[in-house]
Motif scaffolding. Structure first.
Motif, PDB file in Angstrom:
ATOM      1  N   TYR A 203      21.270  68.578  63.511  1.00 44.04           N
ATOM      2  CA  TYR A 203      20.122  69.215  62.845  1.00 44.04           C
ATOM      3  C   TYR A 203      20.594  70.033  61.648  1.00 44.04           C
ATOM      4  O   TYR A 203      21.655  70.669  61.705  1.00 44.04           O
ATOM      5  N   PRO A 204      19.800  70.049  60.561  1.00 45.01           N
ATOM      6  CA  PRO A 204      18.550  69.311  60.337  1.00 45.01           C
ATOM      7  C   PRO A 204      18.814  67.839  60.006  1.00 45.01           C
ATOM      8  O   PRO A 204      19.831  67.510  59.395  1.00 45.01           O
ATOM      9  N   VAL A 205      17.894  66.974  60.427  1.00 41.88           N
ATOM     10  CA  VAL A 205      18.077  65.537  60.223  1.00 41.88           C
ATOM     11  C   VAL A 205      18.069  65.204  58.739  1.00 41.88           C
ATOM     12  O   VAL A 205      18.905  64.443  58.250  1.00 41.88           O
ATOM     13  N   GLU A 206      17.127  65.766  57.989  1.00 44.55           N
ATOM     14  CA  GLU A 206      17.093  65.614  56.537  1.00 44.55           C
ATOM     15  C   GLU A 206      17.429  66.954  55.901  1.00 44.55           C
ATOM     16  O   GLU A 206      17.121  68.008  56.463  1.00 44.55           O
ATOM     17  N   PRO A 207      18.066  66.936  54.732  1.00 42.32           N
ATOM     18  CA  PRO A 207      18.497  68.197  54.107  1.00 42.32           C
ATOM     19  C   PRO A 207      17.328  69.145  53.865  1.00 42.32           C
ATOM     20  O   PRO A 207      16.251  68.743  53.423  1.00 42.32           O
TER      21      PRO A 207
ATOM     22  N   TYR B 127      26.433  65.170  55.084  1.00 42.95           N
ATOM     23  CA  TYR B 127      27.517  65.793  54.315  1.00 42.95           C
ATOM     24  C   TYR B 127      28.665  64.806  54.104  1.00 42.95           C
ATOM     25  O   TYR B 127      29.196  64.676  52.991  1.00 42.95           O
ATOM     26  N   LEU B 128      29.044  64.089  55.168  1.00 42.48           N
ATOM     27  CA  LEU B 128      30.106  63.094  55.036  1.00 42.48           C
ATOM     28  C   LEU B 128      29.697  61.956  54.114  1.00 42.48           C
ATOM     29  O   LEU B 128      30.516  61.452  53.323  1.00 42.48           O
ATOM     30  N   PHE B 129      28.436  61.546  54.201  1.00 44.66           N
ATOM     31  CA  PHE B 129      27.949  60.455  53.362  1.00 44.66           C
ATOM     32  C   PHE B 129      28.020  60.844  51.884  1.00 44.66           C
ATOM     33  O   PHE B 129      28.405  60.029  51.037  1.00 44.66           O
ATOM     34  N   ARG B 130      27.671  62.061  51.558  1.00 43.48           N
ATOM     35  CA  ARG B 130      27.741  62.508  50.165  1.00 43.48           C
ATOM     36  C   ARG B 130      29.177  62.590  49.675  1.00 43.48           C
ATOM     37  O   ARG B 130      29.468  62.260  48.519  1.00 43.48           O
ATOM     38  N   LEU B 131      30.079  63.027  50.534  1.00 37.79           N
ATOM     39  CA  LEU B 131      31.487  63.060  50.150  1.00 37.79           C
ATOM     40  C   LEU B 131      32.006  61.654  49.849  1.00 37.79           C
ATOM     41  O   LEU B 131      32.765  61.447  48.885  1.00 37.79           O
ATOM     42  N   LEU B 132      31.581  60.677  50.656  1.00 38.49           N
ATOM     43  CA  LEU B 132      31.993  59.304  50.417  1.00 38.49           C
ATOM     44  C   LEU B 132      31.365  58.754  49.140  1.00 38.49           C
ATOM     45  O   LEU B 132      32.027  58.047  48.366  1.00 38.49           O
ATOM     46  N   ALA B 133      30.086  59.058  48.915  1.00 36.19           N
ATOM     47  CA  ALA B 133      29.402  58.542  47.732  1.00 36.19           C
ATOM     48  C   ALA B 133      30.022  59.079  46.452  1.00 36.19           C
ATOM     49  O   ALA B 133      30.050  58.376  45.425  1.00 36.19           O
ATOM     50  N   GLU B 134      30.521  60.284  46.491  1.00 31.42           N
ATOM     51  CA  GLU B 134      31.132  60.890  45.304  1.00 31.42           C
ATOM     52  C   GLU B 134      32.616  60.594  45.196  1.00 31.42           C
ATOM     53  O   GLU B 134      33.275  61.059  44.250  1.00 31.42           O
TER      54      GLU B 134
ATOM     55  N   ASN C 277      17.650  60.683  49.816  1.00 32.32           N
ATOM     56  CA  ASN C 277      17.961  61.332  51.096  1.00 32.32           C
ATOM     57  C   ASN C 277      17.273  60.643  52.269  1.00 32.32           C
ATOM     58  O   ASN C 277      17.813  60.593  53.377  1.00 32.32           O
ATOM     59  N   SER C 278      16.077  60.095  52.003  1.00 25.96           N
ATOM     60  CA  SER C 278      15.351  59.412  53.080  1.00 25.96           C
ATOM     61  C   SER C 278      16.013  58.100  53.481  1.00 25.96           C
ATOM     62  O   SER C 278      15.762  57.585  54.583  1.00 25.96           O
ATOM     63  N   ASP C 279      16.860  57.541  52.603  1.00 25.81           N
ATOM     64  CA  ASP C 279      17.549  56.286  52.915  1.00 25.81           C
ATOM     65  C   ASP C 279      18.878  56.508  53.623  1.00 25.81           C
ATOM     66  O   ASP C 279      19.476  55.545  54.121  1.00 25.81           O
ATOM     67  N   ILE C 280      19.353  57.729  53.658  1.00 23.13           N
ATOM     68  CA  ILE C 280      20.587  58.012  54.395  1.00 23.13           C
ATOM     69  C   ILE C 280      20.276  57.971  55.888  1.00 23.13           C
ATOM     70  O   ILE C 280      19.410  58.707  56.369  1.00 23.13           O
ATOM     71  N   PRO C 281      20.928  57.122  56.675  1.00 21.83           N
ATOM     72  CA  PRO C 281      20.560  56.953  58.099  1.00 21.83           C
ATOM     73  C   PRO C 281      21.089  58.072  58.987  1.00 21.83           C
ATOM     74  O   PRO C 281      21.720  57.830  60.025  1.00 21.83           O
ATOM     75  N   SER C 282      20.846  59.313  58.596  1.00 19.36           N
ATOM     76  CA  SER C 282      21.356  60.437  59.395  1.00 19.36           C
ATOM     77  C   SER C 282      20.620  60.570  60.722  1.00 19.36           C
ATOM     78  O   SER C 282      21.193  61.061  61.696  1.00 19.36           O
TER      79      SER C 282
END
Length: 374
Positions: free
Chosen positions: A82-86, A96-103, A153-158
């Protein structure tokens, strides 16, 4: 000459302003949004100043590798979900990990069929290939010679990452004479329904080296209590302190088998998990106290033998144990009962007259066998 230089500087500034104003409003908004959503870049000095987990020595005399699964539905693991979406600057671990990978700030490594992790250059995973493999929607944006990937953000499968695999290294540090445990790898697991059924299928996505993550995890605040809503801890503190709750699903062994491969039932798996946890605890408890229990047992046995010898010595002074005393009392009672049966019953004298004042004869007191022996 100075006047000419001033005119050139003014024209360059005017041209830059015109180019900035000529950009479409949508592109300017996207650039500002990227700047706000981007994870802050860490300098080399900031990475060098990280002092989270202790570095594991290269030469060890004892080490054991444990693989656990963290169910995010558990209360202790909920800070990672939590939270599921930012929400503002708050986000869960996978986002957070997904953004680190994307960048491109951290690398991801392939999840192999045997479930092990290999942090080599050949095992590195391409970010776009990962998006295509797990059907994560993205848009391509061409800016000059660069092609950028835009992901909402809605497409990130968090919300579908409902568990994590982690690897722990339990080791004995001979330098400090202590036993430590360290998280060395993390793998997010995607939970999705199958294409032709409603059964949930668990798909491990990729492995991440914790040493690459640790400096960035210090900037991810987590809330660990329902009674205190301040995020006074970060994700690195959470893992270093082992505040999570994870079930063992594999240990490194010579056959390379998981627990499910040699535990046929759920009860057998639970018993095996409890046995492994007990081995880790027993190794820590008996690290320096392995002989204390034996000494205590020997001391207790010696004390018992000494007490028994003292009791036997006091038998000569007629102070015997309870067991022997009880047996002796039983024998005395049997002898007294036999004597009573053998002795004739005394005859009573009949009074010559009713109401006579003549005294009745009294029988002599009987002496017991025990008193006679004394």
């Amino acid at each position: 000459m100075r006047h000419t230089i001033s005119i050139l500087v003014f024209l360059c500034a005017l041209l830059a302003v015109q180019q900035l104003q000529a950009q479409p409003p949508l592109r300017r908004a996207e650039q500002e949004k990227k700047k706000e959503a981007a994870v802050p870049e860490l300098s080399v000095r900031a990475k060098a100043q990280y002092t989270g987990q202790m570095a594991m020595p290269e030469e060890l005399i004892w080490k054991r590798e444990i693989y656990r699964t963290l169910d995010l539905n558990e209360a202790k693991n909920s800070p990672l979900y939590y939270p599921v979406e930012p929400l503002g600057d708050r986000m869960n671990l996978f986002t957070y990990l997904f953004r680190l990978l994307a960048e491109g700030k951290i690398p991801a490594y392939e999840y192999r069929l045997d479930g092990t992790e290999v942090f080599t250059e050949e095992s590195k995973m391409n970010f776009r290939d990962m998006l295509d493999r797990f059907h994560i929607y993205y848009e391509e944006m061409v800016e000059g010679k660069d092609t950028l990937l835009r992901i909402d953000n809605s497409d990130i499968p968090s919300s579908e990452v409902l568990s994590f695999f982690i690897k722990e290294n339990w080791y004995f540090d001979q330098r400090s004479s202590t036993m430590n445990a360290k998280v060395t790898a993390i793998c997010p697991v995607l939970h999705r329904a199958g294409d032709f059924s409603m059964d949930i299928v668990k798909s491990p996505m990729f492995w991440l080296n914790y040493n690459d993550l640790a400096p960035y995890l210090t900037r991810l605040p987590v809330m660990t209590s329902d009674l205190n809503n301040t995020s006074n801890l970060n994700a690195d503190d959470y893992f270093v302190s082992r505040m999570y709750k994870g079930d063992i699903y594999k240990t490194t062994n010579m056959l390379g088998r998981t627990l499910s491969q040699y535990c046929p039932t759920d009860s057998a798996m639970q018993a095996e998990q409890a046995r492994i946890e007990g081995q880790l605890k027993a190794f820590d408890d008996n690290l320096w106290d392995s002989t204390r229990g034996l000494v205590a047992e020997d001391t207790g046995a010696a004390a018992a033998d000494t007490a028994l010898a003292v009791v036997e010595e006091k038998e000569d002074t007629k102070v015997v144990s309870v067991r022997r005393n009880s047996k002796k009392v039983g024998r005395d009672r049997e002898e007294e009962a036999g004597e009573a049966k053998a002795a004739p019953a005394p005859k009573r004298e009949k009074a010559s007259k009713k109401g006579s004042d003549a005294p009745k004869a009294k029988a002599a007191p009987r002496v017991s066998v025990r008193r006679e022996r004394r």
